[in-house]
Design a protein around this motif. Structure first.
Motif, PDB file in Angstrom:
ATOM      1  N   LYS A   3       0.819  -1.200   0.000  1.00 60.19           N
ATOM      2  CA  LYS A   3       0.000   0.000   0.000  1.00 60.19           C
ATOM      3  C   LYS A   3       0.860   1.261   0.000  1.00 60.19           C
ATOM      4  O   LYS A   3       1.915   1.307   0.621  1.00 60.19           O
ATOM      5  CB  LYS A   3      -0.914   0.028   1.229  1.00 60.19           C
ATOM      6  CG  LYS A   3      -1.812  -1.194   1.345  1.00 60.19           C
ATOM      7  CD  LYS A   3      -2.947  -1.110   0.384  1.00 60.19           C
ATOM      8  CE  LYS A   3      -3.935  -2.245   0.601  1.00 60.19           C
ATOM      9  NZ  LYS A   3      -5.065  -2.181  -0.296  1.00 60.19           N
ATOM     10  N   ILE A   6      -1.016   7.327   2.870  1.00 59.98           N
ATOM     11  CA  ILE A   6      -1.939   8.421   2.598  1.00 59.98           C
ATOM     12  C   ILE A   6      -1.131   9.700   2.469  1.00 59.98           C
ATOM     13  O   ILE A   6      -0.272   9.983   3.286  1.00 59.98           O
ATOM     14  CB  ILE A   6      -2.961   8.559   3.725  1.00 59.98           C
ATOM     15  CG1 ILE A   6      -3.769   7.262   3.854  1.00 59.98           C
ATOM     16  CG2 ILE A   6      -3.897   9.729   3.488  1.00 59.98           C
ATOM     17  CD1 ILE A   6      -4.704   7.256   5.030  1.00 59.98           C
ATOM     18  N   LEU A  65      -3.443   3.943  -2.343  1.00 65.47           N
ATOM     19  CA  LEU A  65      -4.260   5.016  -1.799  1.00 65.47           C
ATOM     20  C   LEU A  65      -3.942   6.332  -2.460  1.00 65.47           C
ATOM     21  O   LEU A  65      -3.133   7.103  -1.987  1.00 65.47           O
ATOM     22  CB  LEU A  65      -4.026   5.114  -0.290  1.00 65.47           C
ATOM     23  CG  LEU A  65      -4.937   6.070   0.463  1.00 65.47           C
ATOM     24  CD1 LEU A  65      -6.390   5.670   0.268  1.00 65.47           C
ATOM     25  CD2 LEU A  65      -4.608   6.052   1.932  1.00 65.47           C
ATOM     26  N   TYR A 232     -12.842   6.156   3.781  1.00 66.66           N
ATOM     27  CA  TYR A 232     -11.834   5.531   2.922  1.00 66.66           C
ATOM     28  C   TYR A 232     -10.493   5.388   3.646  1.00 66.66           C
ATOM     29  O   TYR A 232      -9.855   4.321   3.609  1.00 66.66           O
ATOM     30  CB  TYR A 232     -11.666   6.368   1.659  1.00 66.66           C
ATOM     31  CG  TYR A 232     -10.667   5.818   0.677  1.00 66.66           C
ATOM     32  CD1 TYR A 232     -10.968   4.695  -0.083  1.00 66.66           C
ATOM     33  CD2 TYR A 232      -9.435   6.432   0.493  1.00 66.66           C
ATOM     34  CE1 TYR A 232     -10.052   4.187  -0.996  1.00 66.66           C
ATOM     35  CE2 TYR A 232      -8.517   5.932  -0.414  1.00 66.66           C
ATOM     36  CZ  TYR A 232      -8.825   4.814  -1.155  1.00 66.66           C
ATOM     37  OH  TYR A 232      -7.920   4.312  -2.061  1.00 66.66           O
ATOM     38  N   GLU A 236      -8.485   1.892   4.786  1.00 67.34           N
ATOM     39  CA  GLU A 236      -7.103   1.570   4.443  1.00 67.34           C
ATOM     40  C   GLU A 236      -6.294   1.214   5.688  1.00 67.34           C
ATOM     41  O   GLU A 236      -5.501   0.271   5.680  1.00 67.34           O
ATOM     42  CB  GLU A 236      -6.452   2.748   3.713  1.00 67.34           C
ATOM     43  CG  GLU A 236      -6.856   2.880   2.258  1.00 67.34           C
ATOM     44  CD  GLU A 236      -6.271   1.769   1.388  1.00 67.34           C
ATOM     45  OE1 GLU A 236      -5.395   1.015   1.865  1.00 67.34           O
ATOM     46  OE2 GLU A 236      -6.709   1.646   0.237  1.00 67.34           O
ATOM     47  N   SER A 239      -7.247  -2.189   6.880  1.00 64.70           N
ATOM     48  CA  SER A 239      -6.695  -3.206   5.998  1.00 64.70           C
ATOM     49  C   SER A 239      -5.210  -3.419   6.255  1.00 64.70           C
ATOM     50  O   SER A 239      -4.697  -4.534   6.159  1.00 64.70           O
ATOM     51  CB  SER A 239      -6.921  -2.800   4.536  1.00 64.70           C
ATOM     52  OG  SER A 239      -6.417  -3.779   3.652  1.00 64.70           O
ATOM     53  N   GLN A 240      -4.508  -2.332   6.598  1.00 64.41           N
ATOM     54  CA  GLN A 240      -3.071  -2.406   6.859  1.00 64.41           C
ATOM     55  C   GLN A 240      -2.763  -2.769   8.303  1.00 64.41           C
ATOM     56  O   GLN A 240      -1.622  -3.132   8.619  1.00 64.41           O
ATOM     57  CB  GLN A 240      -2.428  -1.058   6.533  1.00 64.41           C
ATOM     58  CG  GLN A 240      -2.544  -0.638   5.084  1.00 64.41           C
ATOM     59  CD  GLN A 240      -2.085   0.779   4.842  1.00 64.41           C
ATOM     60  OE1 GLN A 240      -1.347   1.359   5.636  1.00 64.41           O
ATOM     61  NE2 GLN A 240      -2.540   1.370   3.745  1.00 64.41           N
ATOM     62  N   ALA A 251     -12.965  -3.212   7.037  1.00 63.30           N
ATOM     63  CA  ALA A 251     -12.382  -2.386   5.985  1.00 63.30           C
ATOM     64  C   ALA A 251     -13.247  -2.438   4.729  1.00 63.30           C
ATOM     65  O   ALA A 251     -13.558  -1.413   4.122  1.00 63.30           O
ATOM     66  CB  ALA A 251     -10.967  -2.860   5.662  1.00 63.30           C
ATOM     67  N   PHE A 255     -15.185   0.549   2.801  1.00 62.26           N
ATOM     68  CA  PHE A 255     -14.981   0.830   1.376  1.00 62.26           C
ATOM     69  C   PHE A 255     -16.334   0.863   0.666  1.00 62.26           C
ATOM     70  O   PHE A 255     -16.576   1.721  -0.197  1.00 62.26           O
ATOM     71  CB  PHE A 255     -14.087  -0.230   0.737  1.00 62.26           C
ATOM     72  CG  PHE A 255     -12.617  -0.039   1.013  1.00 62.26           C
ATOM     73  CD1 PHE A 255     -11.996   1.173   0.761  1.00 62.26           C
ATOM     74  CD2 PHE A 255     -11.844  -1.085   1.506  1.00 62.26           C
ATOM     75  CE1 PHE A 255     -10.635   1.356   1.009  1.00 62.26           C
ATOM     76  CE2 PHE A 255     -10.487  -0.919   1.751  1.00 62.26           C
ATOM     77  CZ  PHE A 255      -9.883   0.298   1.506  1.00 62.26           C
ATOM     78  N   ASP A 265     -12.112   6.256  -5.614  1.00 63.02           N
ATOM     79  CA  ASP A 265     -11.074   5.317  -5.205  1.00 63.02           C
ATOM     80  C   ASP A 265     -11.657   4.181  -4.368  1.00 63.02           C
ATOM     81  O   ASP A 265     -11.223   3.034  -4.467  1.00 63.02           O
ATOM     82  CB  ASP A 265      -9.993   6.044  -4.406  1.00 63.02           C
ATOM     83  CG  ASP A 265      -9.277   7.094  -5.232  1.00 63.02           C
ATOM     84  OD1 ASP A 265      -9.256   6.951  -6.472  1.00 63.02           O
ATOM     85  OD2 ASP A 265      -8.757   8.055  -4.645  1.00 63.02           O
ATOM     86  N   GLU A 269     -11.511   0.115  -5.044  1.00 59.04           N
ATOM     87  CA  GLU A 269     -11.038  -0.820  -4.024  1.00 59.04           C
ATOM     88  C   GLU A 269     -12.120  -1.825  -3.649  1.00 59.04           C
ATOM     89  O   GLU A 269     -11.850  -3.018  -3.480  1.00 59.04           O
ATOM     90  CB  GLU A 269     -10.572  -0.048  -2.787  1.00 59.04           C
ATOM     91  CG  GLU A 269     -10.014  -0.936  -1.679  1.00 59.04           C
ATOM     92  CD  GLU A 269      -8.760  -1.696  -2.080  1.00 59.04           C
ATOM     93  OE1 GLU A 269      -8.542  -2.809  -1.537  1.00 59.04           O
ATOM     94  OE2 GLU A 269      -8.012  -1.190  -2.940  1.00 59.04           O
TER      95      GLU A 269
END
Length: 369
Positions: A3, A6, A65, A232, A236, A239-240, A251, A255, A265, A269
């Motif tokens: 990823k 941001i 991202l 959003y 992210e 998810s990370q 997550a 989304f 975006d 995703e």
């Protein structure tokens, strides 16, 4: 896929964002606007319109991202204030209706009157009109002056907008520390776009000490209000597993929520996750629908993913001509794909011509949007 972090950036206001800011300002202006008003100018509708937000850069990768918009469309900038005017409905119609329909000189007239009388919302609207050059010459320094007056009065919208001016160095010397202070004040008053920008500062460690947990908390606060950028960004981070526990199911749900709110975006995703069955059940039909929706906004990544699914018949009937058409549009935007080049070149000449014509038609549609 690794990823991207941001990134902090300020996108130009979209039409819908400016409209909803006008709503919030109009509610405030209803406090003291007079019931007797002149007619709207007959030729004001031809005034300069608000520019649309730029498209996602073609270099961005699926699942990465790209920088979200600074403030999302919707009710983020709305607020409800008690009206003391006897003719509140008429006043709201003047402030909101004039701005929304492009009668910027009329909006500027009443906003200036209220600004000079000390109304913070009027001061903010005057600053906004100066910043965007709506019906009058753009003057960033005057915009900063009016934002500053309103921000010092505690107006959260002015604090956000002034913070963005300091962030970019527009109309004032660039000062990230000052921008962060203003975002703090605005976020404390419940402004979700300020929460988002402040969260980015904590996440990137550019001004604030890097604190992913604090960033995640701000994004969650904004997401609960319905800010799609916060939804959003929080998705992210989930998810990370950055700043909070890893959770693919939550997550994906975020989304999906941001995608439904119009965040391009997030649409991409979410479509990828539907195609992969990540955090949700696999659904190729739904995935191609979301890729198509995002592609129609002009996003080359979505066009590329849509083309690949159409080329092999995933989620829809196999259609190498439409796949090639979307590929050609994406390629013209800078996103190449050797495999899709092969799909296009394998078509007979008459179908290649059909694909080119469809691509031209799609391109014209995107330009007209």
């Amino acid at each position: 896929m690794r990823k991207k972090p941001i990134r902090l950036n300020r996108a130009v206001f979209a039409v819908s964002q400016a409209v909803f800011l006008a709503v919030s300002l109009a509610v405030s202006l209803a406090v003291s606007l007079p019931s007797s008003t002149p007619a709207l100018g007959a030729n004001e509708g031809a005034s300069k319109s608000v520019p649309a937000s730029p498209a996602v850069p073609a270099a961005a990768k699926p699942g990465a991202l790209p920088t979200p918009q600074t403030a999302s469309p919707g009710t983020d900038l709305g607020r409800t204030l008690e009206s003391k005017a006897e003719n509140a409905d008429e006043s709201i119609d003047l402030a909101y209706g004039a701005y929304q329909r492009g009668y910027y000189l009329t909006a500027f007239f009443y906003a200036t009157r209220e600004a000079q009388a000390g109304n913070a919302a009027g001061q903010t609207l005057v600053g906004l009109i100066y910043e965007q050059g709506l019906g009058i010459p753009m003057d960033l320094k005057k915009a900063v002056e009016w934002y500053t007056i309103a921000a010092n009065s505690g107006d959260r919208e002015a604090q956000l907008l002034l913070g963005l001016m300091y962030l970019d160095g527009r109309g004032v010397d660039k000062n990230l520390i000052k921008a962060g202070e203003l975002f703090e004040k605005s976020a404390a008053k419940g402004q979700p776009a300020a929460m988002y920008n402040l969260g980015l500062l904590y996440l990137n460690g550019t001004v604030k000490k890097r604190d992913p947990a604090r960033a995640a908390a701000l994004f969650r606060q904004g997401a609960e209000i319905g800010n799609v950028d916060c939804e959003y960004a929080l998705a992210e981070m989930l998810s990370q597993g950055s700043g909070l526990a890893h959770d693919e199911a939550e997550a994906t749900a975020l989304f999906r929520k941001a995608a439904r709110g119009g965040h391009t975006d997030a649409q991409i995703e979410y479509a990828i996750r539907l195609a992969q069955g990540k955090g949700t059940a696999r659904d190729d039909s739904a995935a191609i629908g979301w890729f198509r929706r995002a592609a129609r906004t002009g996003n080359p990544i979505a066009m590329n993913r849509l083309a690949r699914m159409l080329a092999v018949g995933r989620g829809d009937t196999i259609n190498p001509v439409e796949a090639s058409a979307w590929h050609l549009v994406a390629r013209s935007a800078g996103l190449s794909d050797l495999w899709l080049d092969g799909v296009y070149q394998s078509l007979p000449p008459e179908k290649q011509e059909k694909a080119r014509k469809e691509a031209q038609k799609k391109s014209r549609f995107l330009v007209q949007r």
